[in-house]
Design a protein around this motif. Sequence first.
Motif, PDB file in Angstrom:
ATOM      1  N   ALA A   1       0.810  -1.218   0.000  1.00 17.45           N
ATOM      2  CA  ALA A   1       0.000   0.000   0.000  1.00 17.45           C
ATOM      3  C   ALA A   1       0.848   1.275   0.000  1.00 17.45           C
ATOM      4  N   ILE A   2       2.159   1.129   0.006  1.00  8.60           N
ATOM      5  CA  ILE A   2       3.040   2.299   0.126  1.00  8.60           C
ATOM      6  C   ILE A   2       4.252   2.222  -0.811  1.00  8.60           C
TER       7      ILE A   2
ATOM      8  N   GLU B 213      -0.169   5.373  -9.565  1.00 14.97           N
ATOM      9  CA  GLU B 213       0.322   6.402  -8.646  1.00 14.97           C
ATOM     10  C   GLU B 213       1.301   7.273  -9.439  1.00 14.97           C
TER      11      GLU B 213
ATOM     12  N   SER C  20      -6.891   4.997  -3.965  1.00 17.61           N
ATOM     13  CA  SER C  20      -7.240   3.672  -3.446  1.00 17.61           C
ATOM     14  C   SER C  20      -8.748   3.541  -3.474  1.00 17.61           C
TER      15      SER C  20
ATOM     16  N   ASP D 240       0.351   7.663  -1.583  1.00 21.44           N
ATOM     17  CA  ASP D 240      -0.026   6.244  -1.648  1.00 21.44           C
ATOM     18  C   ASP D 240      -0.498   5.745  -0.273  1.00 21.44           C
ATOM     19  N   ALA D 241       0.314   5.983   0.747  1.00 20.78           N
ATOM     20  CA  ALA D 241      -0.014   5.470   2.085  1.00 20.78           C
ATOM     21  C   ALA D 241      -1.286   6.125   2.627  1.00 20.78           C
TER      22      ALA D 241
ATOM     23  N   SER E 230      -3.752   7.444   0.935  1.00 25.29           N
ATOM     24  CA  SER E 230      -4.979   7.065   0.223  1.00 25.29           C
ATOM     25  C   SER E 230      -5.478   5.715   0.740  1.00 25.29           C
ATOM     26  N   THR E 231      -4.572   4.812   1.054  1.00 26.54           N
ATOM     27  CA  THR E 231      -4.994   3.524   1.628  1.00 26.54           C
ATOM     28  C   THR E 231      -5.551   3.734   3.042  1.00 26.54           C
TER      29      THR E 231
HETATM   30 MG    MG Z   1      -1.741   3.002  -1.150  1.00 28.14          MG
END
Ligand code: MG
Length: 339
Positions: free
Chosen positions: A173-174, A202, A246, A290-291, A293-294
């Motif tokens: 997820a990152i 991304e 996400s 990224d992190a 959005s999860t």
């Molecule tokens: Mg993510």
Amino acid sequence: MNRVLVPLELDASMPMLGAQAHCLDGQTMGTTWQVRWVAAGASPSELVRVAVQDELDLVVAQMSTWLESADLERFNRAPAGTWHTVPEAMAEVLAAALWLAEISGGAFNPAAGALVNLWGFGPSPRYTDPGFTPPTEGAVQHALALNDWRALQWQAASRQLHQPGGVRLDFSAIAKGYAVDRVSRRLSGMGLPHSLVEVGGELRGQGLRLGGQPWWVDLESPPTAPGQAPLPTTRVALHGLCVATSGDYRRVYTHDGARWPHTIDPRNGRPLANGLASVSVLHTECLWADAWSTALTVLGREQGLALATAHGIAALFVQREPDGRLTETLTPAMKELAG
Ligand code: MG
Ligand code: AMP
């Protein structure tokens, strides 16, 4: 009606006269990558390909859950009570992930690998395999007990990580966002400051594209239910800015098609069912886009909005309401970019 998002800080440097547009793509991390850049004269394409591949390979070699030899997988298989030296890049991602796990109350959890595998979202078995059955309650409870990121002892200065036994890290997820940042920095370091880098949807844009325009990217909304007008298209100027999405629907840029949520709520051990169709986050670092959005996808609209607002995160939530209508919510930082 459409929405246009432009960063608050603009960098005045322009691509040189005689510059040309270049593009390369390939596959990595079970998805695709694409790099566009603007440079003068002859294309340094092969040099760029080697450099991009080098950065992507480094991230995979350290952080993939799909590669037995990856440092992360070696940690995952290690016996209880063992200490491991974590390589630098993986340490950087781990530190970011642990911070976000803490402030999101475990909604984002880099130690959720046992749960991810159990629900068939890891390398194997896949939930798409014939005969795959969802796990039993007992199996969920067992994996839940193993997903405690606080049980990890992490000594940042010496990059030592303790395996308490059975804890499985998952950086999926990152890591894509982190890889995007690395590729983008590598290009800048090669004297290519005007680029758009994408891994699996991304993106990070630096400088300007040919013609002096910023790298414009559209975040397309999920299709609306019959009778509801389409949601606006959000057009973002990725000028020193990244975007990650996400959710159970992702359609960013040239990517089409829906995707299933591979996201677990590590607090109850089950796949998400909070009605969020997508969460897009804009950030100057793609690792954080990224992190976050999860994390926000797991938290859901109400809790997610509160946490993102408290941390000044620019996020766009698209919620599927019980009657099937889609509604959008923007954090204050996102509204600020929309002018
Ligand atoms: Mg993510
Ligand atoms: P993303 O597409 O960035 O939202 O990442 C989804 C991937 O992260 C999944 O395929 C899992 O491997 C992993 N994952 C699932 N749930 C979580 C979670 N709650 N926290 C961190 N990683 C997760």
